[in-house]
Design an enzyme around this catalytic site. Structure first.
Site, mmCIF file in Angstrom:
data_model
loop_
_atom_site.group_PDB
_atom_site.id
_atom_site.type_symbol
_atom_site.label_atom_id
_atom_site.label_comp_id
_atom_site.label_asym_id
_atom_site.label_seq_id
_atom_site.Cartn_x
_atom_site.Cartn_y
_atom_site.Cartn_z
ATOM 1 N N LYS A 144 6.587 18.282 9.725
ATOM 2 C CA LYS A 144 5.253 17.730 9.496
ATOM 3 C C LYS A 144 5.088 17.279 8.055
ATOM 4 C CE LYS A 144 0.429 18.938 9.039
ATOM 5 N NZ LYS A 144 -0.519 20.058 8.883
ATOM 6 N N HIS A 164 -3.991 19.230 15.866
ATOM 7 C CA HIS A 164 -4.834 18.333 16.660
ATOM 8 C C HIS A 164 -3.994 17.310 17.421
ATOM 9 C CE1 HIS A 164 -8.356 20.061 14.792
ATOM 10 N NE2 HIS A 164 -7.892 19.757 13.586
#
Length: 235
Positions: A144, A164
């Site tokens: 990420k 999310h």
């Protein structure tokens, strides 16, 4: 809408059907949240350190910690040479300072040892996968964090997968419920294709949708613009 929410395994669909649904989702989210245009956030090393500071904290705390760090240490070489205690003190407002300070210093020191300079601009001329492999070789840098640097600073079509993006993508059937957040990076990139504007737009809009509508515990399916195409919708 039911108070509980159970993510369901959608029936198998063809890649063409999934791609068509992705296009529709992209259009609807863009209509709902806007069409952000990609602009580089600036130096990839600045972006990397800011992303490390953002881990497990809010945007406000991240900005506060980053501003404090740069005010106390104007150059990254100053951070690398400083005592860890002083770096901890500078970023304390961002949370987890005792973990993030030594991590940032290890990144800077390894970069200096391997490249001979405190900069990541050379990654701009490498391909997406090669640049990502180089970034994740740095201490404490995961997929990420690396993808944030690649997308936001270098303009490479990487999809950062936060909580999310991961949740909404699973509910929409773009990735299987068993696909981990790490595996989702490559799965979503393959599905979306190497389109920088589209990946950038979807990343930001999926996050916005996850924060406001497709919440973890009580998704607002009755107010969702994607409910009719979402295999997990509860209406």
């Amino acid at each position: 809408m039911k108070s509980g929410f159970l993510e369901v395994q959608s029936p198998p669909v063809s890649l063409a059907e999934t791609a068509a649904r992705l296009e529709l989702v992209d259009e609807r989210l863009a209509t709902r949240y806007g069409k952000p245009e990609w602009v580089s956030h600036g130096s990839p090393l600045d972006e990397l350190i800011a992303t490390v500071l953002s881990q497990h904290t809010s945007d406000i705390n991240t900005a506060r910690a980053y501003a404090s760090l740069r005010a106390q240490f104007p150059k990254w070489s100053d951070v690398a040479a400083a005592s860890t205690a002083d770096v901890v003190s500078a970023i304390r407002g961002g949370g987890l300072a005792n973990i993030k300070a030594p991590r940032i210093q290890r990144i800077l020191r390894k970069l200096d040892a391997q490249v001979g300079t405190l900069g990541l601009d050379f990654l701009e001329h490498q391909g997406l996968e090669e640049a990502r492999r180089w970034l994740v070789s740095l201490p404490g840098v995961g997929l990420k964090t690396a993808s944030c640097v690649l997308l936001f600073s270098l303009g490479l079509p990487a999809m950062p997968v936060d909580t999310h993006v991961h949740r909404v993508s699973r509910r929409l059937g773009f990735i299987a419920p068993t696909v981990s957040a790490d595996a989702a990076h490559h799965a979503l990139e393959s599905l979306i294709g190497p389109n920088l504007d589209r990946i950038y737009r979807l990343h930001l809009n999926l996050i916005q949708h996850g924060r406001t509508i497709c919440k973890a515990r009580s998704p607002l399916c009755g107010s969702c613009v994607l409910a009719d195409v979402c295999p997990s919708a509860r209406i």
